[in-house]
Design a protein around this motif. Structure first.
Motif, PDB file in Angstrom:
ATOM      1  N   SER A 171      13.971  -0.244  -6.015  1.00 34.11           N
ATOM      2  CA  SER A 171      13.062   0.736  -6.628  1.00 34.11           C
ATOM      3  C   SER A 171      12.572   0.212  -7.976  1.00 34.11           C
ATOM      4  O   SER A 171      13.163  -0.682  -8.567  1.00 34.11           O
ATOM      5  CB  SER A 171      13.767   2.079  -6.812  1.00 34.11           C
ATOM      6  OG  SER A 171      14.818   1.954  -7.729  1.00 34.11           O
ATOM      7  N   GLY A 172      11.475   0.764  -8.425  1.00 37.72           N
ATOM      8  CA  GLY A 172      10.884   0.345  -9.686  1.00 37.72           C
ATOM      9  C   GLY A 172       9.693  -0.560  -9.439  1.00 37.72           C
ATOM     10  O   GLY A 172       9.266  -0.774  -8.306  1.00 37.72           O
ATOM     11  N   SER A 173       9.164  -1.108 -10.501  1.00 40.00           N
ATOM     12  CA  SER A 173       8.046  -2.037 -10.371  1.00 40.00           C
ATOM     13  C   SER A 173       8.100  -3.048 -11.501  1.00 40.00           C
ATOM     14  O   SER A 173       8.650  -2.766 -12.578  1.00 40.00           O
ATOM     15  CB  SER A 173       6.715  -1.287 -10.383  1.00 40.00           C
ATOM     16  OG  SER A 173       6.560  -0.602 -11.607  1.00 40.00           O
ATOM     17  N   ASN A 174       7.544  -4.219 -11.221  1.00 38.55           N
ATOM     18  CA  ASN A 174       7.548  -5.337 -12.168  1.00 38.55           C
ATOM     19  C   ASN A 174       8.985  -5.772 -12.466  1.00 38.55           C
ATOM     20  O   ASN A 174       9.838  -5.706 -11.601  1.00 38.55           O
ATOM     21  CB  ASN A 174       6.769  -4.991 -13.421  1.00 38.55           C
ATOM     22  CG  ASN A 174       5.304  -4.732 -13.118  1.00 38.55           C
ATOM     23  OD1 ASN A 174       4.718  -5.406 -12.269  1.00 38.55           O
ATOM     24  ND2 ASN A 174       4.711  -3.758 -13.792  1.00 38.55           N
ATOM     25  N   LYS A 175       9.261  -6.179 -13.685  1.00 35.03           N
ATOM     26  CA  LYS A 175      10.592  -6.668 -14.045  1.00 35.03           C
ATOM     27  C   LYS A 175      11.549  -5.492 -14.201  1.00 35.03           C
ATOM     28  O   LYS A 175      11.313  -4.573 -14.981  1.00 35.03           O
ATOM     29  CB  LYS A 175      10.514  -7.464 -15.357  1.00 35.03           C
ATOM     30  CG  LYS A 175      11.801  -8.114 -15.763  1.00 35.03           C
ATOM     31  CD  LYS A 175      12.178  -9.250 -14.847  1.00 35.03           C
ATOM     32  CE  LYS A 175      13.387  -9.999 -15.384  1.00 35.03           C
ATOM     33  NZ  LYS A 175      13.854 -11.012 -14.477  1.00 35.03           N
ATOM     34  N   VAL A 176      12.640  -5.521 -13.425  1.00 34.81           N
ATOM     35  CA  VAL A 176      13.639  -4.455 -13.453  1.00 34.81           C
ATOM     36  C   VAL A 176      14.984  -5.080 -13.792  1.00 34.81           C
ATOM     37  O   VAL A 176      15.386  -6.075 -13.191  1.00 34.81           O
ATOM     38  CB  VAL A 176      13.719  -3.739 -12.082  1.00 34.81           C
ATOM     39  CG1 VAL A 176      14.805  -2.690 -12.089  1.00 34.81           C
ATOM     40  CG2 VAL A 176      12.383  -3.133 -11.722  1.00 34.81           C
ATOM     41  N   SER A 177      15.687  -4.491 -14.756  1.00 35.88           N
ATOM     42  CA  SER A 177      17.033  -4.945 -15.137  1.00 35.88           C
ATOM     43  C   SER A 177      17.986  -3.770 -15.071  1.00 35.88           C
ATOM     44  O   SER A 177      17.651  -2.673 -15.519  1.00 35.88           O
ATOM     45  CB  SER A 177      17.032  -5.517 -16.552  1.00 35.88           C
ATOM     46  OG  SER A 177      16.237  -6.664 -16.622  1.00 35.88           O
ATOM     47  N   SER A 184      18.901  -8.374 -12.183  1.00 33.30           N
ATOM     48  CA  SER A 184      17.477  -8.208 -12.474  1.00 33.30           C
ATOM     49  C   SER A 184      16.676  -8.670 -11.266  1.00 33.30           C
ATOM     50  O   SER A 184      17.168  -9.413 -10.419  1.00 33.30           O
ATOM     51  CB  SER A 184      17.073  -8.993 -13.726  1.00 33.30           C
ATOM     52  OG  SER A 184      17.316 -10.370 -13.539  1.00 33.30           O
ATOM     53  N   ALA A 185      15.447  -8.206 -11.205  1.00 31.72           N
ATOM     54  CA  ALA A 185      14.529  -8.586 -10.132  1.00 31.72           C
ATOM     55  C   ALA A 185      13.112  -8.304 -10.589  1.00 31.72           C
ATOM     56  O   ALA A 185      12.880  -7.463 -11.464  1.00 31.72           O
ATOM     57  CB  ALA A 185      14.840  -7.808  -8.856  1.00 31.72           C
ATOM     58  N   PHE A 186      12.172  -8.997  -9.972  1.00 33.41           N
ATOM     59  CA  PHE A 186      10.766  -8.673 -10.163  1.00 33.41           C
ATOM     60  C   PHE A 186      10.325  -7.963  -8.892  1.00 33.41           C
ATOM     61  O   PHE A 186      10.264  -8.569  -7.826  1.00 33.41           O
ATOM     62  CB  PHE A 186       9.911  -9.918 -10.413  1.00 33.41           C
ATOM     63  CG  PHE A 186       8.499  -9.578 -10.756  1.00 33.41           C
ATOM     64  CD1 PHE A 186       8.137  -9.301 -12.056  1.00 33.41           C
ATOM     65  CD2 PHE A 186       7.535  -9.488  -9.759  1.00 33.41           C
ATOM     66  CE1 PHE A 186       6.831  -8.967 -12.381  1.00 33.41           C
ATOM     67  CE2 PHE A 186       6.226  -9.139 -10.082  1.00 33.41           C
ATOM     68  CZ  PHE A 186       5.866  -8.875 -11.379  1.00 33.41           C
ATOM     69  N   VAL A 187      10.079  -6.660  -8.995  1.00 34.73           N
ATOM     70  CA  VAL A 187       9.735  -5.850  -7.824  1.00 34.73           C
ATOM     71  C   VAL A 187       8.221  -5.841  -7.659  1.00 34.73           C
ATOM     72  O   VAL A 187       7.489  -5.334  -8.513  1.00 34.73           O
ATOM     73  CB  VAL A 187      10.281  -4.412  -7.962  1.00 34.73           C
ATOM     74  CG1 VAL A 187       9.937  -3.595  -6.736  1.00 34.73           C
ATOM     75  CG2 VAL A 187      11.785  -4.429  -8.203  1.00 34.73           C
ATOM     76  N   LYS A 188       7.770  -6.442  -6.548  1.00 37.96           N
ATOM     77  CA  LYS A 188       6.326  -6.478  -6.248  1.00 37.96           C
ATOM     78  C   LYS A 188       5.908  -5.142  -5.646  1.00 37.96           C
ATOM     79  O   LYS A 188       6.702  -4.480  -4.987  1.00 37.96           O
ATOM     80  CB  LYS A 188       6.016  -7.600  -5.245  1.00 37.96           C
ATOM     81  CG  LYS A 188       6.300  -8.996  -5.805  1.00 37.96           C
ATOM     82  CD  LYS A 188       5.812 -10.089  -4.897  1.00 37.96           C
ATOM     83  CE  LYS A 188       6.616 -10.143  -3.618  1.00 37.96           C
ATOM     84  NZ  LYS A 188       6.254 -11.284  -2.776  1.00 37.96           N
ATOM     85  N   PRO A 189       4.690  -4.731  -5.860  1.00 31.15           N
ATOM     86  CA  PRO A 189       4.204  -3.454  -5.313  1.00 31.15           C
ATOM     87  C   PRO A 189       4.279  -3.455  -3.788  1.00 31.15           C
ATOM     88  O   PRO A 189       4.141  -4.490  -3.146  1.00 31.15           O
ATOM     89  CB  PRO A 189       2.768  -3.363  -5.781  1.00 31.15           C
ATOM     90  CG  PRO A 189       2.594  -4.400  -6.827  1.00 31.15           C
ATOM     91  CD  PRO A 189       3.666  -5.408  -6.648  1.00 31.15           C
ATOM     92  N   ASP A 190       4.485  -2.257  -3.233  1.00 30.01           N
ATOM     93  CA  ASP A 190       4.542  -2.097  -1.787  1.00 30.01           C
ATOM     94  C   ASP A 190       3.159  -2.360  -1.223  1.00 30.01           C
ATOM     95  O   ASP A 190       2.189  -1.686  -1.561  1.00 30.01           O
ATOM     96  CB  ASP A 190       5.007  -0.672  -1.456  1.00 30.01           C
ATOM     97  CG  ASP A 190       5.282  -0.472   0.013  1.00 30.01           C
ATOM     98  OD1 ASP A 190       5.045  -1.414   0.800  1.00 30.01           O
ATOM     99  OD2 ASP A 190       5.773   0.608   0.375  1.00 30.01           O
ATOM    100  N   PRO A 191       3.009  -3.346  -0.307  1.00 30.12           N
ATOM    101  CA  PRO A 191       1.691  -3.646   0.250  1.00 30.12           C
ATOM    102  C   PRO A 191       1.134  -2.523   1.129  1.00 30.12           C
ATOM    103  O   PRO A 191      -0.054  -2.437   1.353  1.00 30.12           O
ATOM    104  CB  PRO A 191       1.938  -4.914   1.071  1.00 30.12           C
ATOM    105  CG  PRO A 191       3.392  -4.935   1.358  1.00 30.12           C
ATOM    106  CD  PRO A 191       4.055  -4.201   0.235  1.00 30.12           C
ATOM    107  N   ASN A 192       1.982  -1.629   1.604  1.00 29.07           N
ATOM    108  CA  ASN A 192       1.568  -0.517   2.462  1.00 29.07           C
ATOM    109  C   ASN A 192       1.137   0.716   1.681  1.00 29.07           C
ATOM    110  O   ASN A 192       0.703   1.697   2.255  1.00 29.07           O
ATOM    111  CB  ASN A 192       2.672  -0.135   3.446  1.00 29.07           C
ATOM    112  CG  ASN A 192       3.025  -1.287   4.354  1.00 29.07           C
ATOM    113  OD1 ASN A 192       2.171  -2.107   4.702  1.00 29.07           O
ATOM    114  ND2 ASN A 192       4.298  -1.389   4.705  1.00 29.07           N
ATOM    115  N   ALA A 193       1.319   0.675   0.361  1.00 28.22           N
ATOM    116  CA  ALA A 193       1.008   1.868  -0.448  1.00 28.22           C
ATOM    117  C   ALA A 193      -0.463   1.964  -0.768  1.00 28.22           C
ATOM    118  O   ALA A 193      -1.217   1.079  -0.811  1.00 28.22           O
ATOM    119  CB  ALA A 193       1.806   1.838  -1.742  1.00 28.22           C
TER     120      ALA A 193
END
Length: 151
Positions: A117-123, A142-151
């Motif tokens: 969950s979240g968007s962009n850089k998440v820690s 941490s992760a970089f969460v890319k936007p959902d392509p189905n949204a």
């Protein structure tokens, strides 16, 4: 009246000073030895040492569940007891950790799952509460969460 007060004061002064005992005679050598041993044991703490204190999942798609394992070792002089593991939010869940004492020199692990969950850089911060000298240790994911392509 003055003579009575002066007389009572003198008697009280003599009673309080004559009952004074030498304090060094009251010390028991066995008590001193027991206290020294107790203090020596009380100063020994477990040390929680992590193989890694941070994990980066890299780029992940939104709502993609990922997990990692944090390995740790007790490098101290006393058994390590982890009492709790908490995270900064409900999207990160620690699992599979033992509440049993970990002897000095032994290793163990726990798993951390992140639901993406979240968007962009998440820690996210994971706090490990234990009987160490500090009382708690921190690991991070941490992760970089890319936007959902189905949204």
């Amino acid at each position: 009246m003055r003579k009575v007060i002066l007389g009572l004061s003198t008697i009280c002064l003599m009673v309080f000073t004559s009952c004074k005992e030498d304090a060094s005679k009251k010390i028991n050598e066995n008590s001193v030895t027991e206290a020294a041993e107790r203090d020596a044991v009380a100063s020994k703490f477990p040390v929680l040492e992590f193989e890694k204190s941070e994990h980066d999942f890299g780029e992940i798609e939104a709502k993609t569940a990922v997990e990692t394992v944090f390995n740790y070792k007790n490098t101290g002089d006393a058994p390590l007891i982890i009492t709790d593991i908490k995270t900064t939010c409900g999207c990160t869940v620690p699992e599979d950790w033992s509440k049993e004492p970990l002897a000095p020199g032994e290793s163990a692990k726990f798993t951390v799952k992140f639901n993406g969950s979240g968007s962009n850089k998440v820690s996210k911060t994971i706090t490990v509460s234990a009987n160490t000298e500090k009382g708690s240790e921190i690991v991070k994911i941490s992760a970089f969460v890319k936007p959902d392509p189905n949204a």
